[in-house]
Write a protein that holds these residues in place. Structure first.
Motif, PDB file in Angstrom:
ATOM      1  N   ALA A 145      43.056 -10.941  -5.012  1.00 39.90           N
ATOM      2  CA  ALA A 145      44.159 -10.415  -5.266  1.00 39.90           C
ATOM      3  C   ALA A 145      44.056  -9.765  -6.926  1.00 39.90           C
ATOM      4  CB  ALA A 145      44.866 -11.372  -5.158  1.00 39.90           C
ATOM      5  N   VAL A 146      44.519  -9.089  -6.388  1.00 37.77           N
ATOM      6  CA  VAL A 146      44.876  -7.802  -8.023  1.00 37.77           C
ATOM      7  C   VAL A 146      46.662  -8.439  -8.442  1.00 37.77           C
ATOM      8  CG1 VAL A 146      43.985  -5.766  -9.334  1.00 37.77           C
ATOM      9  CG2 VAL A 146      43.001  -6.712  -7.191  1.00 37.77           C
ATOM     10  N   CYS A 147      46.452  -8.892  -9.083  1.00 35.64           N
ATOM     11  CA  CYS A 147      48.030  -8.739  -9.816  1.00 35.64           C
ATOM     12  C   CYS A 147      48.306  -7.976 -11.128  1.00 35.64           C
ATOM     13  CB  CYS A 147      48.693 -10.429 -10.060  1.00 35.64           C
ATOM     14  SG  CYS A 147      48.399 -11.357  -8.406  1.00 35.64           S
ATOM     15  N   ILE A 148      49.009  -6.588 -11.115  1.00 36.93           N
ATOM     16  CA  ILE A 148      49.219  -6.370 -12.483  1.00 36.93           C
ATOM     17  C   ILE A 148      51.017  -6.652 -12.938  1.00 36.93           C
ATOM     18  CG2 ILE A 148      50.146  -4.110 -13.284  1.00 36.93           C
ATOM     19  CD1 ILE A 148      47.714  -2.929 -12.372  1.00 36.93           C
ATOM     20  N   ALA A 149      50.455  -7.314 -14.009  1.00 35.79           N
ATOM     21  CA  ALA A 149      52.424  -7.825 -14.727  1.00 35.79           C
ATOM     22  C   ALA A 149      52.897  -8.942 -13.677  1.00 35.79           C
ATOM     23  CB  ALA A 149      53.280  -6.767 -14.478  1.00 35.79           C
ATOM     24  N   ASP A 150      52.062  -9.315 -12.650  1.00 34.53           N
ATOM     25  CA  ASP A 150      52.798 -11.378 -11.646  1.00 34.53           C
ATOM     26  C   ASP A 150      52.561  -9.685 -10.464  1.00 34.53           C
ATOM     27  OD1 ASP A 150      54.237 -12.592 -14.452  1.00 34.53           O
ATOM     28  OD2 ASP A 150      52.265 -12.663 -13.540  1.00 34.53           O
ATOM     29  N   HIS A 151      52.477  -8.988 -10.511  1.00 34.26           N
ATOM     30  CA  HIS A 151      52.885  -8.259  -9.499  1.00 34.26           C
ATOM     31  C   HIS A 151      51.291  -8.249  -8.352  1.00 34.26           C
ATOM     32  CE1 HIS A 151      55.945  -7.119 -10.802  1.00 34.26           C
ATOM     33  NE2 HIS A 151      57.401  -6.928 -10.169  1.00 34.26           N
ATOM     34  N   ASP A 152      51.458  -8.685  -7.117  1.00 29.98           N
ATOM     35  CA  ASP A 152      49.997  -8.555  -6.742  1.00 29.98           C
ATOM     36  C   ASP A 152      50.154  -7.084  -5.770  1.00 29.98           C
ATOM     37  OD1 ASP A 152      48.522 -10.862  -3.854  1.00 29.98           O
ATOM     38  OD2 ASP A 152      48.117  -9.004  -4.755  1.00 29.98           O
ATOM     39  N   LEU A 153      49.434  -6.319  -5.886  1.00 31.11           N
ATOM     40  CA  LEU A 153      49.032  -5.032  -5.936  1.00 31.11           C
ATOM     41  C   LEU A 153      48.590  -5.462  -3.940  1.00 31.11           C
ATOM     42  CD1 LEU A 153      46.555  -3.712  -8.010  1.00 31.11           C
ATOM     43  CD2 LEU A 153      48.988  -4.020  -8.209  1.00 31.11           C
ATOM     44  N   ALA A 154      48.581  -6.399  -3.336  1.00 26.15           N
ATOM     45  CA  ALA A 154      48.486  -6.751  -1.844  1.00 26.15           C
ATOM     46  C   ALA A 154      49.791  -6.320  -1.114  1.00 26.15           C
ATOM     47  CB  ALA A 154      47.847  -7.562  -1.468  1.00 26.15           C
ATOM     48  N   THR A 155      50.951  -6.731  -2.093  1.00 24.67           N
ATOM     49  CA  THR A 155      52.046  -6.843  -1.733  1.00 24.67           C
ATOM     50  C   THR A 155      53.176  -5.902  -1.772  1.00 24.67           C
ATOM     51  OG1 THR A 155      53.054  -7.878  -3.551  1.00 24.67           O
ATOM     52  CG2 THR A 155      51.927  -9.426  -2.143  1.00 24.67           C
ATOM     53  N   LEU A 156      52.409  -4.302  -2.523  1.00 28.57           N
ATOM     54  CA  LEU A 156      53.786  -3.376  -2.705  1.00 28.57           C
ATOM     55  C   LEU A 156      52.992  -2.860  -1.528  1.00 28.57           C
ATOM     56  CD1 LEU A 156      52.837  -2.689  -6.206  1.00 28.57           C
ATOM     57  CD2 LEU A 156      54.173  -3.889  -5.175  1.00 28.57           C
TER      58      LEU A 156
END
Lengths: 312, 227
Positions: B36-47
């Motif tokens: 998983a890759v998270c930027i500012a607590d946002h998981d990029l996979a969920t975007l």
């Protein structure tokens, strides 16, 4: 941290900013695109003028003195009943307006009248010198200078008719030749115009396509799909419309020149001979051209972003 | 791996260690095979896919070989990240010139990218990453083709960004550059065969990048910096 949820207003404003950059760096390509579209429309307009000329020539009716356009010579030994049946059959043809039987004696009398002072050359002519004939007048309405040719061909193959003569003047012969020439020129012109339009479309599409490398770069910098692709689509549509307007103006000028020089026979009412259906067709062509250019501008941008995001 | 606001991470590794791919994954430019890759607590996979460009606007990325749009000038290329955010043109131009000035490349503003040398392209690429003052900076081999003086200038600009609250992740095979960064306070991580060594936590299976600062705060700070 900037917002992560897409906001359409920012996306569109970004597209507007990129469009300004597009205009700055693609002036030459836009000029080529504009020129290609205008050239295609000019060619199609000239083609329309050629096709109109053929249609106008076709619409001219063949003038005759008493309305008869064909004379069918009957066989000498044709029985009266057969002659009447042939006359009735000709009257039933949809192109035939009326048929008049002219006996040999009546025909000889008419010839004497036509000869006037020189009628004495017919003195001593025996009875039955001239055959009986059928004078055929065609239906009025949309006439064709070469329609009489087609009917004459059919009449010559009917039983009881030895020959068919067309009552044409020199002007009528000229009209027939002009119509045939115009039709051939129109067919060749259609092919050429379609080829030119296809070439112009391809050139314009190549001019407006954004390289996939540029699309990947812009996507990596945060430009949305719409921001990258929409400017190309908008510019494509604008170029198509502008090119069509330029081409239409030049085409109308060509029509004016054609009328002034006599190449296009003067239209009786003095108005431009552009039918409503032709104008609707031209408008649809412009819309189709613009949509096609926009699609060609969109696709490579989308493909570039697919490559960026699917790399693994 | 985690990168926090105000933190400077220096990735060291040889050829084919995976530095570039790691940075591309961190910058939402490449999908990871796992984890998983998270930027500012946002998981990029969920975007959603359409949201990824908005993530990239918060990342200043410098490629190993910076690419530019050849038909526009260097200044317009540096303005591109700001154009993506629909910033006013005048303000974007000022910010782009300021970024070029930080790396000592103001004189290149009116040049075409095709006329630049490799070192000048790299400086312009760094300026483009800095122009939008993103909260996350990812740089792939920023000192390549640069002189010692230019490398020093770039390092001071990066530390300046760190002091401003940005998270900087820099990958380099230049030992001198790495050593200088570590002396300045950067945290050193070694990458070999796609695995992080020497850090407190191995790279797989997760990566997290934490950057702070609300959008409104950073926007007002940006505008107050204008003369």
């Amino acid at each position: 941290m900037r917002g992560l949820s897409p906001r359409p207003s920012i996306a569109l404003r970004g597209a507007w900013a990129l469009r300004l950059l597009d205009l700055g760096c693609r002036r030459r390509r836009l000029a080529v695109t504009l020129g290609c579209c205008a050239f295609a429309v000019v060619t199609l307009t000239i083609l329309a003028a050629i096709a109109f000329r053929a249609t106008w020539v076709q619409a001219r009716s063949v003038p005759t003195g008493d309305g008869a356009e064909l004379v069918a010579f009957l066989r000498d030994d044709l029985p009266v009943a057969s002659r009447d049946a042939l006359t009735a059959a000709l009257v039933r043809l949809p192109e035939v307006a009326r048929v008049r039987l002219l006996g040999g004696d009546e025909a000889l009398s008419r010839m004497r009248r036509d000869l006037g002072d020189r009628a004495s050359v017919l003195d001593g002519v025996e009875e039955g010198f001239l055959p009986a004939t059928l004078e055929i007048a065609l239906q009025p309405g949309r006439q064709g200078a070469d329609r009489a040719d087609a009917i004459a061909w059919r009449l010559r193959r009917m039983e009881g008719i030895t020959d068919v003569d067309l009552l044409r003047t020199a002007d009528d012969e000229r009209l027939v030749r002009a119509e045939v020439t115009s039709r051939r020129a129109g067919r060749i012109g259609i092919g050429l115009a379609l080829a030119v339009a296809a070439l112009a479309l391809c050139l314009a599409a190549l001019a407006l396509r954004r390289p996939s490398s540029d699309a990947r770069l812009l996507s990596g910098l945060g430009f949305t799909t719409a921001a990258i692709a929409v400017p190309g689509a908008i510019l494509g549509g604008m170029c198509a419309v502008a090119g069509a307007l330029i081409g239409t103006c030049v085409g109308v000028l060509a029509l004016r020149v054609g009328f002034a020089t006599g190449w296009l026979t003067s239209f009786p009412s003095g108005r431009l001979p552009v039918a409503a259906s032709s104008m609707v067709g031209s408008l649809l062509l412009v819309v189709l051209l613009g949509a096609s250019l926009g699609w060609w501008g969109w696709r490579p941008s989308g493909r570039g972003m697919d490559e960026l995001e699917s790399a693994g | 791996m985690e990168a926090h606001a105000g933190q400077f991470l220096m990735l060291e590794g040889g050829r084919a260690a995976g530095k570039t791919k790691l940075l591309e994954i961190a910058g939402a430019r490449r999908r990871p095979n796992s984890g998983a890759v998270c930027i500012a607590d946002h998981d990029l996979a969920t975007l959603q896919r359409d949201s990824l460009p908005f993530v990239r606007r918060n990342v200043g990325f410098v490629e190993a070989r910076p690419r530019f749009i050849s038909q526009i000038s260097v200044l317009d290329n540096v303005m591109l990240p700001l154009a993506a955010c629909a910033e006013p043109v005048a303000w974007a131009r000022e910010a782009a010139l300021r970024a070029l000035g930080k790396v000592g490349a103001v004189g290149l503003a009116t040049w075409a990218p095709g006329a630049l040398s490799a070192s000048e392209l790299r400086l312009a690429g760094i300026a483009r990453a800095l122009a939008g003052t993103p909260p996350l900076l990812l740089l792939d081999d920023p000192s390549a083709s640069l002189t010692a003086g230019d490398s020093g200038a770039v390092l001071s600009v990066l530390f300046g960004a760190v002091e401003s609250g940005a998270a900087v992740v820099c990958a380099s095979a230049d030992l001198a550059f790495v050593a200088a960064a570590v002396r300045g306070g950067a945290r050193r991580l070694r990458l070999e065969g796609g695995c992080l060594l020497g850090g407190p936590v191995p790279m797989t299976p997760s990566m997290s990048v934490v950057a702070g600062g609300g959008a409104s705060e950073r926007a007002s700070a940006r505008r107050q910096a204008l003369p």
